[in-house]
Scaffold this active site. Structure first.
Site, PDB file in Angstrom:
ATOM      1  N   HIS A 377       0.683  -1.656  -0.103  1.00  0.00           N
ATOM      2  CA  HIS A 377       0.087  -0.013  -0.136  1.00  0.00           C
ATOM      3  C   HIS A 377       0.627   1.122  -0.175  1.00  0.00           C
ATOM      4  CE1 HIS A 377      -3.822  -1.802   0.981  1.00  0.00           C
ATOM      5  NE2 HIS A 377      -3.693  -2.869   1.360  1.00  0.00           N
ATOM      6  N   LYS A 570      -8.441  14.134   5.772  1.00  0.00           N
ATOM      7  CA  LYS A 570      -7.731  12.829   5.239  1.00  0.00           C
ATOM      8  C   LYS A 570      -6.580  12.796   6.317  1.00  0.00           C
ATOM      9  CE  LYS A 570      -6.290  13.659   1.036  1.00  0.00           C
ATOM     10  NZ  LYS A 570      -6.710  13.180  -0.174  1.00  0.00           N
ATOM     11  N   ARG A 571      -5.348  11.547   6.969  1.00  0.00           N
ATOM     12  CA  ARG A 571      -4.781  12.001   7.549  1.00  0.00           C
ATOM     13  C   ARG A 571      -3.842  12.926   7.225  1.00  0.00           C
ATOM     14  NH1 ARG A 571      -4.124   8.316  11.830  1.00  0.00           N
ATOM     15  NH2 ARG A 571      -2.041   9.339  12.368  1.00  0.00           N
ATOM     16  N   LYS A 576       0.776  14.211   1.530  1.00  0.00           N
ATOM     17  CA  LYS A 576      -0.896  14.926   1.248  1.00  0.00           C
ATOM     18  C   LYS A 576      -0.411  16.072   0.456  1.00  0.00           C
ATOM     19  CE  LYS A 576      -2.416  10.442   3.653  1.00  0.00           C
ATOM     20  NZ  LYS A 576      -3.127   9.888   2.998  1.00  0.00           N
ATOM     21  N   THR A 681      -8.824   6.704  -2.155  1.00  0.00           N
ATOM     22  CA  THR A 681     -10.229   6.135  -1.755  1.00  0.00           C
ATOM     23  C   THR A 681     -11.060   7.326  -1.650  1.00  0.00           C
ATOM     24  OG1 THR A 681      -9.929   5.555   0.671  1.00  0.00           O
ATOM     25  CG2 THR A 681      -9.851   3.691  -1.439  1.00  0.00           C
ATOM     26  N   LYS A 685     -14.992   8.822  -3.373  1.00  0.00           N
ATOM     27  CA  LYS A 685     -15.672   8.655  -3.000  1.00  0.00           C
ATOM     28  C   LYS A 685     -16.954  10.302  -2.872  1.00  0.00           C
ATOM     29  CE  LYS A 685     -14.172   5.741   0.797  1.00  0.00           C
ATOM     30  NZ  LYS A 685     -13.017   6.004   1.889  1.00  0.00           N
TER      31      LYS A 685
HETATM   32  C1  Z57 Z   1      -2.827   3.485   4.612  1.00  0.00           C
HETATM   33  O1  Z57 Z   1      -3.695   3.854   4.984  1.00  0.00           O
HETATM   34  C2  Z57 Z   1      -1.920   3.006   3.024  1.00  0.00           C
HETATM   35  C3  Z57 Z   1      -0.237   2.869   3.282  1.00  0.00           C
HETATM   36  C4  Z57 Z   1      -0.416   1.995   3.879  1.00  0.00           C
HETATM   37  O2  Z57 Z   1       0.875   1.226   3.916  1.00  0.00           O
HETATM   38  C5  Z57 Z   1      -0.516   2.342   5.531  1.00  0.00           C
HETATM   39 BR1  Z57 Z   1       1.064   1.752   7.016  1.00  0.00          BR
HETATM   40  C6  Z57 Z   1      -1.736   3.208   6.125  1.00  0.00           C
HETATM   41  C7  Z57 Z   1      -3.520   3.758   2.039  1.00  0.00           C
HETATM   42  C8  Z57 Z   1      -2.560   4.555   1.124  1.00  0.00           C
HETATM   43  O3  Z57 Z   1      -1.632   5.708   1.149  1.00  0.00           O
HETATM   44  C9  Z57 Z   1      -3.323   4.888   0.383  1.00  0.00           C
HETATM   45  O4  Z57 Z   1      -3.070   5.572  -0.854  1.00  0.00           O
HETATM   46  C10 Z57 Z   1      -4.003   3.507   0.129  1.00  0.00           C
HETATM   47  O5  Z57 Z   1      -5.315   4.254  -0.728  1.00  0.00           O
HETATM   48  C11 Z57 Z   1      -4.763   2.487   0.800  1.00  0.00           C
HETATM   49  O6  Z57 Z   1      -3.883   2.629   2.370  1.00  0.00           O
HETATM   50  C12 Z57 Z   1      -5.872   1.858   1.157  1.00  0.00           C
HETATM   51  O7  Z57 Z   1      -4.438   1.347  -0.206  1.00  0.00           O
END
Ligand code: Z57
Length: 835
Positions: A377, A570-571, A576, A681, A685
């Site tokens: 991810h 978002k976080r 970001k 994601t 939405k």
């Molecule tokens: C997290 O929320 C995501 C990736 C990570 O490696 C960790 Br730890 C936490 C997120 C990404 O930052 C997003 O870009 C992505 O959409 C989401 O994972 C789901 O794939």
């Protein structure tokens, strides 16, 4: 088809069948169940039933309905004896369950009437529920969307996670600063079922003894150390418009009965015996609040092994009941690793097969690698998990040996394919030869899986060409694939935006689109229908009015619902780039201030809305929150500005708040430095709810653009292929900061938004420290693109057409499509159709 062992013998089953619980189907039946739960389960009455009790009783009534289908689903899966999917995730960001259960079961209208009869409003009852917030952000919410799709598509699937006593902290903003408050959510949770009979003893520490068996084979024995017990808690996951109800199993830790030292207890050493108990319970006590960051804490490694070992024991126990040969394990079981957090499962399964079941290494390893799939991810180096070899040796001595053996055999195959390439060996080794030595979990996950996927096209390309490129050479390109993320349209359209969902249903021929999102494309046929566009705009406005009221109530700020709502929730993370957004807001403020009153009157009013949590230890992210709040404090009370600009920080952004915020957005910001956001994601939405996007060419923004058309999205900024050169130039060339951005910095440093020193580091990151996230490089194109947004928003008719066209083309981004791709390409599982 195999026969199922039943605890009740045939002659007595009649009595059971006669009394089978069917659950309510109409308003009267629903009311009866609610009253029964209020009076017996909760021991209250019509004289002391508040909204909290009404919520509990309503949930219990729906829970009863789910249980029947849940039991039948499990029964059906066992009888059919088909392959199951196990989704291992350290995070499940579920949000609320009641509304979702009512909609998925299809009885929300029945419940609305019944709750009304009993003297309450359904919206107030829904609001009573505490979010299940067992996750940080995108990764955890993705897991929750996947569970919804797996159930809705009738896949035999279980989720496995940890039952944290404290979910992600609650955020308060005090004097502009983030303050963290613990999120204790388990006081009364009607959605979980403790399974005190389903427990697993988990071992930690100790040492390894080797012996020879009768055939002279070396056998490893992991001995000593301490034992902690895992207790299962189950949550039903209802599918939409199907009886299929899957299971999410969360493990809770407690002292094993052997561990709770009765000797100590009897000798009066009560304190130390309670201390042992507390130490055991600490394992599942709290979710680590970091998103996209690995902090390498021992307790986190304990959590990972505890959860993985309990889950595998459970999976293996279920498999063994089928009495099949071990080589059939991968035909019965697919396990997906959600990021590297569960990677120890690879090692644990190998240990079970070799040390406990006595299989040969190679046969075991074949089974292991055929069973696992790994989803990556992120490419951010600070998020890639590594564990010190010493810590692993201490906590899991046998596992470290197995990791070394896995690495040895792996490196031997690499050596054969690339003879005399020492650089290759050190670069792909699972053990990093650093000081101290580290176990690279992503490499272990790749070697232990048959498929590795990224979560959007750009991201999957990037992992194959950068961080994992040597593994592509070794294993071939077929092992690596892309599965672009998706979201569940049930929660993120039908539940969050009921009026829009109904309007879409009226134009596409019913609610089919909720099961097949590609049907949204029928909306384009109605685009010239004036009444349709008018209603579309009215729904957006009503959603903005709702958010306006919430802002008034919580922050006592009056915003104009006719203004453009510009949202970034978002976080909080430097990659970001919330700092780019707030610098842009300051630039807009300065421009407005410089105008004559006549000129100002011609400007488009805008509300800049922010929300999101910073990891408690992420100092820079907290500075960003502080600056946004300070800018709001100045701008919102400036009489020159009035409605033209408001800056709002929404406290404690979470799933249930997202359900209110997302439908109220005109424009949302997805502005990460190109190449850093794996997918995103929330971008999906927002578009699905009729909002447009301002964004960079990053993550899933790229595929959203391809689907909806580039004329319907505001793209700007550096492309990912140019990022490296720019960073190099910042560090080794002369770095000049954009002149408009410099004016913003000068304003900050003049004290306009409070103590300038507070924001010195944010400014210096751009001016003096290489501007790693390219804020200055992208500033001008960001400002120019925001100007285009203003211009286009003035043409409301065309704006609404863009929104409708975009929604019509969002079919691809359903998590149903995504789950079907995993099922076909990675898991090789099929839905179990219900007759
Ligand atoms: C997290 O929320 C995501 C990736 C990570 O490696 C960790 Br730890 C936490 C997120 C990404 O930052 C997003 O870009 C992505 O959409 C989401 O994972 C789901 O794939």
């Amino acid at each position: 088809v195999k026969s199922v062992e039943a605890s009740i013998p045939e002659p007595q089953r009649e009595a059971w069948k006669k009394h089978q619980v069917e659950g309510f189907t109409d308003k009267d039946g629903f009311e009866k169940e609610v009253v029964r739960h209020v009076e017996t389960t909760l021991a209250r009455s019509l004289f002391n039933c508040d909204e909290g009790a009404a919520y509990s009783a309503t949930s219990l009534a729906f829970r009863d309905r789910l249980i029947t289908e849940w039991n039948r689903t499990q029964q059906r899966q066992t009888t059919a004896d088909t392959k199951r999917v196990y989704y291992l995730s350290l995070e499940f960001l579920m949000g609320r369950a009641l509304d979702n259960a009512m909609l998925n079961v299809g009885l929300k209208d029945v419940a609305r009437g019944g709750i009304d009869d009993l003297g309450f409003r359904i919206e107030d009852i829904i609001e009573q529920e505490h979010d299940a917030a067992l996750g940080n952000g995108g990764l955890g919410r993705l897991a929750a969307c996947f569970l919804d799709s797996l159930a809705s598509l009738n896949y035999p699937a279980w989720g496995y996670g940890l039952r944290y006593r404290y979910g992600i902290f609650k955020q308060e903003i005090i004097n502009g600063y983030q303050v963290e408050v613990p999120d204790y959510w388990l006081d009364f949770n009607p959605w979980e079922f403790p399974r005190h009979d389903v427990t697993v003893d988990i071992q930690f520490y100790g040492n390894v003894r080797k012996s020879q068996d009768e055939n002279g084979k070396t056998v490893a024995h992991w001995e000593g150390g301490e034992i902690v017990t895992a207790v299962a808690y189950d949550m039903p996951i209802p599918g939409y418009a199907t009886p299929s109800t899957n299971n999410l199993r969360l493990w809770s830790s407690k002292a094993s009965s052997g561990e709770f030292d009765f000797q100590k207890f009897n000798n009066g050493d009560y304190e130390s015996s309670v201390a042992d108990q507390q130490r055991a319970e600490t394992i599942s006590a709290v979710l680590y609040p970091n998103d996209n960051l690995d902090r390498g804490k021992e307790l986190r490694l304990k959590q990972q092994y505890f959860w993985v070992a309990a889950s595998l024991y459970d999976i293996v126990r279920r498999f063994k009941k089928s009495k099949r040969a071990w080589r059939e394990f991968p035909d019965q079981v697919a396990i997906q690793l959600n990021d590297t957090h569960p990677t120890l499962a690879v090692v644990e399964l190998q240990r079970i097969l070799v040390d406990i079941e006595g299989l040969e290494w190679d046969e075991a390893w074949n089974i292991v690698t055929s069973t696992f799939g790994y989803t990556n991810h992120t490419v951010l180096p600070e998020a890639l998990e590594k564990w010190p070899v010493g810590l692993m040796q201490h906590l899991l001595p046998r596992h470290l040996q197995i990791i070394y053996d896995i690495n040895l055999f792996f490196l031997q195959t690499v050596e054969k394919k690339f003879p005399n390439d020492r650089e290759m060996l050190t670069s792909v080794s699972i053990i990093e030869e650093s000081q101290p030595k580290m176990v690279r979990m992503a490499y272990l996950a790749i070697v232990g899986s048959h498929k590795v996927n990224g979560v959007a096209e750009l991201h999957s390309d990037l992992i194959q060409t950068t961080i994992f490129k040597d593994f592509v050479k070794i294993f071939g390109a077929d092992k690596f694939t892309n599965v672009t993320n998706g979201i569940t349209p049930r929660r993120w359209l039908h539940q969050a935006n009921p009026r829009l969902s109904e309007l879409i249903a009226s134009k596409t021929g019913g609610h089919e689109f909720l099961k097949d999102l590609t049907q949204l494309n029928k909306l384009e046929l109605s685009i010239d229908d004036d009444a349709f566009r008018k209603e579309w705009a009215e729904i957006k406005y009503a959603n903005k009015v709702r958010l306006t009221k919430y802002i008034k109530k919580t922050l006592d700020v009056t915003v104009n619902p006719a203004a453009l709502f510009d949202v970034q929730v978002k976080r909080i993370h430097e990659y970001k780039r919330q700092q780019l957004n707030i610098f842009g807001v300051i630039h807009r403020y300065l421009a407005l201030k410089a105008m004559s009153p006549e000129e100002r009157k011609k400007q488009l009013p805008r509300v800049s809305i922010f929300g999101g949590k910073a990891a408690p230890g992420y100092w820079m992210a907290k500075q960003i929150i502080h600056l946004i709040n300070n800018v709001g404090a100045v701008v919102n009370k400036d009489p020159d500005i009035g409605d033209l600009l408001k800056v709002i920080y929404l406290e404690d952004y979470n799933v249930s708040k997202a359900e209110m915020i997302v439908p109220a957005s005109d424009l949302s910001e997805h502005i990460s430095t190109a190449g850093t956001e794996a997918s995103g994601t929330s971008n999906m939405k927002f578009v699905l709810n009729g909002g447009l996007i301002i964004g960079t060419c990053d993550g899933a923004n790229i595929e959203i653009t391809r689907e909806i058309g580039q004329e319907n999205i505001f793209l700007f900024g550096t492309l990912s292929e140019d990022v490296e050169d720019l960073r190099h130039a910042h560090t080794y060339g002369s770095h000049t900061v954009d002149s408009d951005l410099n004016k913003v910095f000068d304003t900050i440093q003049s004290g306009t938004f409070g103590e300038p020193n507070d924001f010195g580091a944010m400014v210096a990151a751009v001016r003096d420290h290489g501007d790693f996230y390219l804020v200055s490089d992208d500033f001008q194109s960001y400002i120019d693109t925001q100007k285009m947004v203003d211009t286009e928003y003035r043409n409301q008719d065309e704006w609404v057409r863009k929104c409708i066209r975009s929604v019509a083309r969002m079919g691809f981004f359903s998590s149903d499509r995504c789950i079907n791709e995993y099922a076909e390409g990675i898991w090789n599982v099929e839905p179990l159709v219900v007759k």
